[in-house]
Design a protein around this motif. Structure first.
Motif, PDB file in Angstrom:
ATOM      1  N   ASN A 551       0.841  -1.184   0.000  1.00 49.29           N
ATOM      2  CA  ASN A 551       0.000   0.000   0.000  1.00 49.29           C
ATOM      3  C   ASN A 551       0.880   1.239   0.000  1.00 49.29           C
ATOM      4  O   ASN A 551       1.756   1.389   0.842  1.00 49.29           O
ATOM      5  CB  ASN A 551      -0.914  -0.007   1.228  1.00 49.29           C
ATOM      6  CG  ASN A 551      -2.039   0.986   1.083  1.00 49.29           C
ATOM      7  OD1 ASN A 551      -1.802   2.177   0.958  1.00 49.29           O
ATOM      8  ND2 ASN A 551      -3.261   0.480   1.096  1.00 49.29           N
ATOM      9  N   ARG A 552       0.650   2.104  -0.964  1.00 48.21           N
ATOM     10  CA  ARG A 552       1.510   3.262  -1.134  1.00 48.21           C
ATOM     11  C   ARG A 552       1.209   4.359  -0.109  1.00 48.21           C
ATOM     12  O   ARG A 552       2.014   5.267   0.092  1.00 48.21           O
ATOM     13  CB  ARG A 552       1.356   3.848  -2.537  1.00 48.21           C
ATOM     14  CG  ARG A 552      -0.032   4.333  -2.842  1.00 48.21           C
ATOM     15  CD  ARG A 552      -0.089   5.102  -4.163  1.00 48.21           C
ATOM     16  NE  ARG A 552       0.076   4.237  -5.313  1.00 48.21           N
ATOM     17  CZ  ARG A 552       1.147   4.292  -6.103  1.00 48.21           C
ATOM     18  NH1 ARG A 552       2.123   5.125  -5.843  1.00 48.21           N
ATOM     19  NH2 ARG A 552       1.228   3.500  -7.151  1.00 48.21           N
ATOM     20  N   SER A 560      -1.609  -2.945   4.263  1.00 49.98           N
ATOM     21  CA  SER A 560      -0.382  -2.421   3.669  1.00 49.98           C
ATOM     22  C   SER A 560       0.225  -3.399   2.693  1.00 49.98           C
ATOM     23  O   SER A 560       0.915  -3.009   1.769  1.00 49.98           O
ATOM     24  CB  SER A 560       0.647  -2.101   4.755  1.00 49.98           C
ATOM     25  OG  SER A 560       1.183  -3.296   5.268  1.00 49.98           O
ATOM     26  N   TYR A 561      -0.032  -4.679   2.888  1.00 48.40           N
ATOM     27  CA  TYR A 561       0.554  -5.667   1.983  1.00 48.40           C
ATOM     28  C   TYR A 561      -0.513  -6.666   1.594  1.00 48.40           C
ATOM     29  O   TYR A 561      -0.922  -7.522   2.374  1.00 48.40           O
ATOM     30  CB  TYR A 561       1.737  -6.373   2.627  1.00 48.40           C
ATOM     31  CG  TYR A 561       2.700  -6.904   1.595  1.00 48.40           C
ATOM     32  CD1 TYR A 561       3.694  -6.090   1.061  1.00 48.40           C
ATOM     33  CD2 TYR A 561       2.595  -8.201   1.111  1.00 48.40           C
ATOM     34  CE1 TYR A 561       4.572  -6.554   0.102  1.00 48.40           C
ATOM     35  CE2 TYR A 561       3.469  -8.670   0.144  1.00 48.40           C
ATOM     36  CZ  TYR A 561       4.451  -7.844  -0.347  1.00 48.40           C
ATOM     37  OH  TYR A 561       5.318  -8.301  -1.307  1.00 48.40           O
ATOM     38  N   ARG A 562      -0.959  -6.545   0.381  1.00 47.28           N
ATOM     39  CA  ARG A 562      -1.981  -7.452  -0.135  1.00 47.28           C
ATOM     40  C   ARG A 562      -1.277  -8.521  -0.963  1.00 47.28           C
ATOM     41  O   ARG A 562      -0.407  -8.221  -1.778  1.00 47.28           O
ATOM     42  CB  ARG A 562      -2.969  -6.671  -0.985  1.00 47.28           C
ATOM     43  CG  ARG A 562      -4.049  -7.533  -1.624  1.00 47.28           C
ATOM     44  CD  ARG A 562      -4.915  -6.684  -2.532  1.00 47.28           C
ATOM     45  NE  ARG A 562      -5.784  -7.498  -3.372  1.00 47.28           N
ATOM     46  CZ  ARG A 562      -6.362  -7.053  -4.471  1.00 47.28           C
ATOM     47  NH1 ARG A 562      -6.176  -5.799  -4.859  1.00 47.28           N
ATOM     48  NH2 ARG A 562      -7.118  -7.852  -5.187  1.00 47.28           N
ATOM     49  N   GLN A 563      -1.645  -9.757  -0.747  1.00 47.28           N
ATOM     50  CA  GLN A 563      -1.000 -10.867  -1.448  1.00 47.28           C
ATOM     51  C   GLN A 563      -2.045 -11.683  -2.197  1.00 47.28           C
ATOM     52  O   GLN A 563      -3.100 -12.012  -1.647  1.00 47.28           O
ATOM     53  CB  GLN A 563      -0.247 -11.748  -0.454  1.00 47.28           C
ATOM     54  CG  GLN A 563       0.623 -12.803  -1.106  1.00 47.28           C
ATOM     55  CD  GLN A 563       1.570 -13.441  -0.097  1.00 47.28           C
ATOM     56  OE1 GLN A 563       2.713 -13.696  -0.396  1.00 47.28           O
ATOM     57  NE2 GLN A 563       1.093 -13.697   1.097  1.00 47.28           N
ATOM     58  N   ILE A 564      -1.730 -11.974  -3.455  1.00 49.60           N
ATOM     59  CA  ILE A 564      -2.618 -12.791  -4.287  1.00 49.60           C
ATOM     60  C   ILE A 564      -1.855 -14.052  -4.669  1.00 49.60           C
ATOM     61  O   ILE A 564      -0.719 -13.975  -5.148  1.00 49.60           O
ATOM     62  CB  ILE A 564      -3.033 -12.036  -5.564  1.00 49.60           C
ATOM     63  CG1 ILE A 564      -3.673 -10.688  -5.210  1.00 49.60           C
ATOM     64  CG2 ILE A 564      -3.998 -12.868  -6.392  1.00 49.60           C
ATOM     65  CD1 ILE A 564      -3.921  -9.812  -6.421  1.00 49.60           C
ATOM     66  N   ALA A 565      -2.470 -15.198  -4.458  1.00 42.96           N
ATOM     67  CA  ALA A 565      -1.809 -16.467  -4.782  1.00 42.96           C
ATOM     68  C   ALA A 565      -2.759 -17.339  -5.589  1.00 42.96           C
ATOM     69  O   ALA A 565      -3.972 -17.261  -5.448  1.00 42.96           O
ATOM     70  CB  ALA A 565      -1.371 -17.177  -3.512  1.00 42.96           C
ATOM     71  N   GLY A 566      -2.177 -18.160  -6.442  1.00 47.83           N
ATOM     72  CA  GLY A 566      -2.958 -19.075  -7.253  1.00 47.83           C
ATOM     73  C   GLY A 566      -2.482 -19.070  -8.689  1.00 47.83           C
ATOM     74  O   GLY A 566      -1.628 -18.279  -9.086  1.00 47.83           O
ATOM     75  N   SER A 567      -3.010 -19.983  -9.457  1.00 44.70           N
ATOM     76  CA  SER A 567      -2.641 -20.055 -10.866  1.00 44.70           C
ATOM     77  C   SER A 567      -3.053 -18.763 -11.571  1.00 44.70           C
ATOM     78  O   SER A 567      -4.178 -18.284 -11.427  1.00 44.70           O
ATOM     79  CB  SER A 567      -3.333 -21.258 -11.509  1.00 44.70           C
ATOM     80  OG  SER A 567      -3.042 -21.323 -12.888  1.00 44.70           O
ATOM     81  N   ALA A 568      -2.118 -18.195 -12.326  1.00 43.94           N
ATOM     82  CA  ALA A 568      -2.376 -16.940 -13.050  1.00 43.94           C
ATOM     83  C   ALA A 568      -2.906 -15.865 -12.107  1.00 43.94           C
ATOM     84  O   ALA A 568      -3.886 -15.176 -12.383  1.00 43.94           O
ATOM     85  CB  ALA A 568      -3.331 -17.167 -14.212  1.00 43.94           C
ATOM     86  N   LEU A 580      -3.885   2.356  -5.451  1.00 44.83           N
ATOM     87  CA  LEU A 580      -3.742   2.073  -4.023  1.00 44.83           C
ATOM     88  C   LEU A 580      -2.415   1.421  -3.669  1.00 44.83           C
ATOM     89  O   LEU A 580      -1.916   1.601  -2.565  1.00 44.83           O
ATOM     90  CB  LEU A 580      -4.874   1.140  -3.566  1.00 44.83           C
ATOM     91  CG  LEU A 580      -6.308   1.631  -3.767  1.00 44.83           C
ATOM     92  CD1 LEU A 580      -7.278   0.564  -3.312  1.00 44.83           C
ATOM     93  CD2 LEU A 580      -6.540   2.925  -3.023  1.00 44.83           C
ATOM     94  N   TYR A 581      -1.856   0.658  -4.608  1.00 43.39           N
ATOM     95  CA  TYR A 581      -0.701  -0.164  -4.288  1.00 43.39           C
ATOM     96  C   TYR A 581       0.432   0.053  -5.290  1.00 43.39           C
ATOM     97  O   TYR A 581       0.196   0.406  -6.446  1.00 43.39           O
ATOM     98  CB  TYR A 581      -1.068  -1.661  -4.312  1.00 43.39           C
ATOM     99  CG  TYR A 581      -2.150  -2.053  -3.335  1.00 43.39           C
ATOM    100  CD1 TYR A 581      -1.833  -2.363  -2.028  1.00 43.39           C
ATOM    101  CD2 TYR A 581      -3.477  -2.120  -3.744  1.00 43.39           C
ATOM    102  CE1 TYR A 581      -2.826  -2.743  -1.131  1.00 43.39           C
ATOM    103  CE2 TYR A 581      -4.473  -2.490  -2.859  1.00 43.39           C
ATOM    104  CZ  TYR A 581      -4.145  -2.800  -1.548  1.00 43.39           C
ATOM    105  OH  TYR A 581      -5.130  -3.171  -0.674  1.00 43.39           O
ATOM    106  N   ALA A 957      -8.038   5.125   1.342  1.00 40.62           N
ATOM    107  CA  ALA A 957      -7.461   4.047   0.527  1.00 40.62           C
ATOM    108  C   ALA A 957      -7.105   2.836   1.370  1.00 40.62           C
ATOM    109  O   ALA A 957      -7.090   1.708   0.881  1.00 40.62           O
ATOM    110  CB  ALA A 957      -6.218   4.561  -0.204  1.00 40.62           C
ATOM    111  N   ASN A 958      -6.861   3.069   2.660  1.00 38.81           N
ATOM    112  CA  ASN A 958      -6.526   1.981   3.563  1.00 38.81           C
ATOM    113  C   ASN A 958      -7.731   1.474   4.337  1.00 38.81           C
ATOM    114  O   ASN A 958      -7.583   0.703   5.278  1.00 38.81           O
ATOM    115  CB  ASN A 958      -5.448   2.435   4.541  1.00 38.81           C
ATOM    116  CG  ASN A 958      -4.070   2.397   3.926  1.00 38.81           C
ATOM    117  OD1 ASN A 958      -3.480   1.332   3.798  1.00 38.81           O
ATOM    118  ND2 ASN A 958      -3.561   3.540   3.534  1.00 38.81           N
TER     119      ASN A 958
END
Length: 969
Positions: A551-552, A560-568, A580-581, A957-958
């Motif tokens: 998060n900027r 503050s730290y968004r994580q995306i996991a998974g195929s593609a 936002l980031y 934004a947060n």
């Protein structure tokens, strides 16, 4: 004098030519290399000769040219053992090559056919010039076999040396430490990666074997299997067809049918008998040597067309007429397959044509699909593939041979024989910019480690070392319970790019920093995210499995730290995320010129891939990374990750005003502690207030606790760095992982985050600009509340503490106001490291919780709409406060602060915890207030309005509510 010494003057080295017997180029080269090596060295020598390149003659001549007293030949099979014994007994091979006269005396040779079970049996071997044995018959690693006299043999010759790392082979080799050792192999590498120990003194390329006429062409014949047809039957019929065609063409070829088990071999014998006219016999290791010898004799006479083999007639077996291979059970290993194919390519007899390799295409396993592909250039492809694998091995050896052991440390005897070849390192590097000079010959100093072994390679600008670390369980103080771990460290300096690469099995950031301080006279700094991001330019068809977004706007935890996991995972990134980031870490895979591979990179200047390799390949990978990092040409990945800003590098501080400084996000998850001068117990780094100011070229950061302070400065040139303002400043220490580090060194790895008035963020030399969108004006009518401070009997210039009656401070006024609102919790936290001056928890009519934070600032003068310094300071505090939306972090903060002096004006710790735990989500609703009696609504300037709007927008934004301001009309 020995037999071989006496024979040496009679040796000749004739060159083979058209119609003239003699030694081939490959044999002459190998013999000269052996002689040259042992004229200078005692180290074991490795000779690499492709199958059929004349290895037997070289092996037999070696005792003559080295004038050995007694030689031991170790070979893998009984069949080859007998061949070598007969060769020495009659010298047929050497006399045919005209290296010895036809009537020359032969050596006394002994074939060891049984196990050596007594010392006397060893001693009895002194009467022979040559002893030929398999390892299983003579190795001290075998139970009941005694250690031999270490002076029994002065020359050890290892046939098929790729077996030598096996325990039985190795024990037999090491039993004669004074002997010269020569190892012969066609495949100088093993599938398990274990080392063939020795110096590679001669390698004859496969391509040269074709050019010099040792090898002929090979053809791959794929077999198509019809529906409901047995693959084995189809393959047998095709083999019969190929054999008949070769006979019609005048070739004298022999067939080898390869089976994987004895049961399969017997089944294949029936299939070939019923479906072909081929005359075949089965041979396997369970049959006696006499029977196998009779079968081979039939093959040589032409009484048989071929054999069905189970791992027989392979290594070391010499029968050039073997030209047709029917692979009912293809090898699984590439190296074994290439060696096997080479056995069929030899053409050192008349009436021989192209080799034919026959297999059912669909039965080829995935690892070998690249080998078995039907095309016109198959022969060329196979030999190129084989030579490429050998060349890589030779490059590895050459690279490792350039390392020298640093003898400036006391080397432990247990590591004396340790070889760099035996290490496979995970491809994970920390990369630094180098600002200064480097000396790779220094002995590294690492807190908590003892360096045991150091290797330095000047030519490759690489140092590698092993250090041991004593680990004590966290739950015990007794040293007797400690354990020892060894770690490998590699440092590579790319001088052209000015980059330093570090690979370690112990991946702690402060260890990387300690290493840099050891070897570098000057300074190192991590790469900016924008520079690290350039590594992705080499990848096409990029697919990301894990994406991190920072998060900027502020240093929150959950948001503050968004994580995306998974195929593609990259497809989950929306264009709006870019507002936002900015980019954090990425991990995925893609295609490069070298094929498909994984790639990961982070904002902490780290790069990795899910591969392990030997040291030379690791350094080559680093060089490739360096080329990408130095390529500043713009590029895009072509996937949605391009929506996320990777920042830009700057060399001058922005003109925009500085709001404040914050710690790295990770501090709010695993909080470091500080040890201050004169203090016995450490304190949390989060208890420190950060007060900022700026000049044209520096940011100054005052670190304050209730009792102490120290002042730092941040500069961008000549490189990003944080230092004490002057020598008089107290030195603070960071404690982490049981070790202490100077705060300055710690901040070089975990730099401050500087928040600017226009919404931008500066970290090191990388600037993340505010999103390019229209900034909504700050709604003063809705969000600003005017208070008559005089009527309220408040001294606006007194933020806290006692005042002359009847006046009171801003804090006291606010405390009364909050108590009148009757919230559930009022927590007073005004001191260094605060989350806010006041924290309250309220319940609405539906029972929902709202947490409010109040940041107070006294008036710096008469009411005004331009209170730059006051407003920058308090807006900086607000920007960092959004992190307290995270329930876990806020709980920890309040509990820790209560223990160290902050107080509940209403409620208690239990009530607060119960309220927080009642929130079902990780984030809680958060409202933030600024209390600033010096700020006037009616005189609010555009500059101050924009600053409040920017700060409020960052909160929203947060996930926080819009900023509210309590001020003066």
């Amino acid at each position: 004098m020995s037999y071989f010494s006496d024979s040496y003057p009679h040796l000749r080295y004739p060159k083979s030519a058209e119609g003239q017997e003699g030694l081939r180029k490959s044999q002459l080269g190998a013999l000269n290399a052996i002689g040259a090596h042992f004229s200078l060295h005692q180290r074991p020598a490795v000779v690499v000769l492709p199958t059929g390149a004349g290895k037997t003659a070289v092996l037999m001549l070696t005792p003559y040219i080295l004038e050995a007293e007694r030689a031991l030949v170790i070979t893998p099979s009984r069949f080859v053992r007998e061949q070598i014994k007969l060769d020495y007994a009659f010298l047929k091979t050497l006399k045919l090559a005209q290296t010895l006269p036809q009537d020359f005396e032969t050596p006394s040779v002994y074939e060891n056919t049984g196990m050596i079970l007594a010392p006397e049996t060893w001693e009895a071997l002194r009467q022979y010039d040559v002893v030929v044995s398999t390892p299983n018959s003579a190795s001290p690693a075998q139970r009941d076999i005694p250690e031999p006299p270490d002076d029994l043999f002065d020359l050890i010759l290892i046939d098929e040396a790729h077996h030598s790392p096996a325990p039985t082979w190795n024990a037999l080799i090491e039993a004669f430490p004074k002997a010269k050792i020569v190892l012969f192999t066609a495949t100088p590498f093993r599938r398990d990666g274990r080392e063939i120990k020795g110096k590679y003194i001669y390698t004859y390329p496969i391509q040269r074997a074709f050019e010099d006429g040792i090898y002929g062409e090979m053809q791959y014949v794929p077999v198509d299997v019809e529906e409901n047809e047995s693959p084995d039957v189809a393959l047998a019929k095709k083999t019969d067809q190929v054999f008949k065609k070769d006979c019609e063409d005048g070739f004298s070829h022999i067939v080898m049918v390869r089976a994987s088990t004895r049961k399969q071999a017997n089944k294949l014998a029936e299939i070939y008998q019923q479906n072909t006219q081929l005359r075949l016999e089965v041979v396997h290791s369970g049959m006696g040597q006499r029977f196998t010898g009779k079968v081979v004799a039939k093959l040589r006479k032409g009484d048989l067309d071929g054999v069905i083999c189970v791992n027989m007639l392979g290594e070391g077996f010499d029968l050039p007429r073997l030209k047709i291979a029917a692979l009912h059970a293809p090898h699984r290993s590439l190296s074994v397959t290439l060696q096997f194919l080479g056995r069929f390519a030899r053409v050192n007899e008349d009436r021989l044509g192209d080799a034919k390799i026959i297999a059912v295409q669909r039965e080829i396993e995935a690892d070998l699909e690249t080998v078995f592909q039907a095309n016109d250039a198959w022969s060329r492809m196979v030999r190129t593939m084989g030579q490429d694998r050998i060349s890589r091995e030779m490059d590895t050896r050459e690279f490792l041979d350039d390392f020298e052991v640093n003898t400036s440390i006391n080397d432990e005897s247990t590591l004396e024989d340790l070889s760099l070849y035996g290490f496979n390192l995970f491809n994970h590097v920390k990369i630094y910019h180098l600002h200064g000079t480097i000396d790779l010959h220094k002995v590294p100093e690492l807190k908590g480690f003892i360096v045991e072994r150091i290797w330095v390679n000047n030519a490759q600008a690489t140092v590698a070392f092993i250090a041991r670390q004593e680990i004590l369980p966290k739950w015990a103080n007794a040293g007797v319970l400690s354990s020892v771990e060894h770690h490998m460290f590699v440092i590579y300096h790319d001088a052209q790019a000015g980059l330093l690469f570090m690979c370690a099995t112990c991946r702690e950031d402060m260890i990387y920093k300690q290493l840099a301080d050891t070897f570098v006279d000057g300074h190192v700094s991590g790469l900016s995210l924008s520079r690290v991001n350039r590594i992705l330019r080499s990848f096409s068809s990029l697919e990301l499995f894990n994406v991190g977004m920072r998060n900027r706007a502020s240093g929150t935890v959950a948001a503050s730290y968004r994580q995306i996991a998974g195929s593609a995972a990259h497809y989950a990134i929306d264009k709006s995320d870019g507002t936002l980031y900015h980019r954090g870490h990425v991990f995925g895979r893609g295609h490069t010129l070298r094929g498909q591979t994984t790639i990961g990179l982070s904002s902490l200047s780290k790069v990795w891939r899910l591969e392990s390799c030997k040291l030379p390949q690791l350094i080559e990978w680093c060089r490739n990374l360096s080329r990408d990092i130095e390529n500043s040409a713009p590029f895009t990945t072509g996937i949605p990750i391009d929506h996320l800003d990777a920042g830009i590098e700057i060399t001058e501080l922005p003109e925009t005003a500085l709001l404040g400084a914050g710690w790295q996000d990770s501090f709010y998850v695993k909080t470091p502690t500080l040890l201050l001068p004169g203090m016995d117990e450490p304190i949390s780094i989060l208890e420190v207030d950060l007060v900022t100011s700026q000049t044209a070229t520096t940011y100054q950061i005052l670190l304050k606790t209730a009792d102490q302070q120290t002042q730092l400065r941040f500069e961008l040139t000549p490189f990003p760095s944080v230092n004490y303002v002057d020598d008089s400043q107290p030195r603070w220490l960071v404690e982490k992982g049981g070790r202490q580090y100077d705060l300055i060194k710690y901040l070089s790895e975990y730099p401050f985050r500087f928040y600017l008035a226009d919404g931008s963020l500066l970290e090191g030399c990388q600037l993340f600009k505010a999103p390019e969108e229209t900034l909504s004006a700050f709604d003063s009518a809705e969000l600003m509340e005017a208070v008559d401070w005089q009527l309220s009997q408040v001294d606006p210039r007194k933020e806290f503490g006692a005042c002359a009656p009847p006046l009171r401070s801003v804090h006291d006024w606010l405390a009364e106001r909050l108590e009148n609102q009757n919230p559930e919790i009022i927590f007073y936290d005004h001191r260094p490291g605060e989350c806010a001056d006041y924290l309250i928890v309220e319940l609405d009519a539906q029972g929902s919780i709202l947490v409010s934070l109040y940041h107070c600032k006294k008036a710096g003068g008469d009411p005004s709409g331009e209170r730059d310094e006051d407003l920058f300071d308090v807006c900086g505090q607000v920007a960092k406060s959004a992190r307290w939306r995270n329930k876990k972090s806020l709980l920890k903060q309040v509990k820790d602060r209560y223990k160290t002096g902050s107080i509940f004006l209403k409620g208690d710790t239990k009530t607060f915890i119960d309220l927080m735990e009642s929130v079902p989500h990780y984030e809680i609703p958060l409202q933030i207030y600024i209390v600033q009696p010096g700020l006037s609504i009616s005189m609010l300037s555009a500059k101050s309005s924009n600053l409040l709007a920017t700060t409020s927008q960052g909160l929203v934004a947060n996930g926080c509510r819009k900023l509210k301001v309590i001020c003066v009309a």
